[in-house]
Design a protein around this motif. Sequence first.
Motif, PDB file in Angstrom:
ATOM      1  N   CYS A   1       0.941  -1.157  -0.085  1.00  0.00           N
ATOM      2  CA  CYS A   1      -0.080  -0.112   0.038  1.00  0.00           C
ATOM      3  C   CYS A   1       0.910   1.072   0.069  1.00  0.00           C
ATOM      4  N   ASN A   2       1.841   1.393   0.699  1.00  0.00           N
ATOM      5  CA  ASN A   2       2.897   2.425   0.840  1.00  0.00           C
ATOM      6  C   ASN A   2       3.557   2.473  -0.303  1.00  0.00           C
TER       7      ASN A   2
ATOM      8  N   LEU B   1       1.016   4.263  -2.776  1.00  0.00           N
ATOM      9  CA  LEU B   1       0.901   5.604  -2.399  1.00  0.00           C
ATOM     10  C   LEU B   1       1.896   6.486  -2.871  1.00  0.00           C
ATOM     11  N   ASP B   2       3.168   5.936  -2.591  1.00  0.00           N
ATOM     12  CA  ASP B   2       4.255   6.776  -3.069  1.00  0.00           C
ATOM     13  C   ASP B   2       4.305   7.002  -4.714  1.00  0.00           C
TER      14      ASP B   2
ATOM     15  N   LYS C   1       1.866   9.657  -5.899  1.00  0.00           N
ATOM     16  CA  LYS C   1       2.200  11.134  -5.703  1.00  0.00           C
ATOM     17  C   LYS C   1       2.076  12.026  -6.795  1.00  0.00           C
TER      18      LYS C   1
ATOM     19  N   TYR D   1      -8.250   9.886  -3.113  1.00  0.00           N
ATOM     20  CA  TYR D   1      -7.920   8.755  -3.639  1.00  0.00           C
ATOM     21  C   TYR D   1      -7.065   7.634  -2.655  1.00  0.00           C
ATOM     22  N   GLN D   2      -6.256   8.553  -1.748  1.00  0.00           N
ATOM     23  CA  GLN D   2      -5.632   7.828  -0.766  1.00  0.00           C
ATOM     24  C   GLN D   2      -6.552   6.828   0.066  1.00  0.00           C
TER      25      GLN D   2
ATOM     26  N   LYS E   1      -6.150   2.910   0.200  1.00  0.00           N
ATOM     27  CA  LYS E   1      -5.927   2.094   1.488  1.00  0.00           C
ATOM     28  C   LYS E   1      -6.870   1.090   1.706  1.00  0.00           C
TER      29      LYS E   1
END
Length: 191
Positions: free
Chosen positions: A65-66, A69-70, A73, A85-86, A90
């Motif tokens: 997930c991280n 998300l990165d 960006k 969106y975040q 998640k």
Amino acid sequence: YLYQVIYSPTRIDHNVLSFSGSIEVFSGAPHPERSCISASYDLQTGDTLTLASIMTKDASVDVFCNFVLDGLKELAEGDHLYEDYQGTVKDRFKVDPSTDESWYFTQTGLCFYFSPYEIAPYASGIITVEIPYEKLTGVLHEDYLPLKRNVPQGSIQISPFNNVDLNGFSQFAEVVTNKEGSMFLAQTDNY
């Protein structure tokens, strides 16, 4: 009216067969509906792969997930993604990882995708984030990392078949290149 399913292979090797694709439905609306699909298989066992089955036992879906998300960006800075969106990303990773199908392998990494309208407007198309294999060491089970191979060096030579002494080569391929059946021989200079 149209209903179309298209799959393309994204990785085929000793352990993995992975496909990505799309379903397109057009029923008279202003534009077709599109959604992404994927499937990955372990070629040693024949099992369908899930996110849970490709992770190491110490890994967590939060790591994926991280990474996603990165990767998003940059798109978010250009107003290409919805404001929330975040939260949607998640929520995607809160699903049971043994049933998740929103990813596929490529030759260079693990790719996660979002269909139109999931995290961005239709005009943004399919949104993908690829995590390079180098970043997945310790997270991705080693059976699903691609083999490191030595890239062969040398060149391929192609000659008319009757002009080559076959005793000089341990490996060669005969090639027919036209309707008349002209034979050529392809060989490498490093054997």
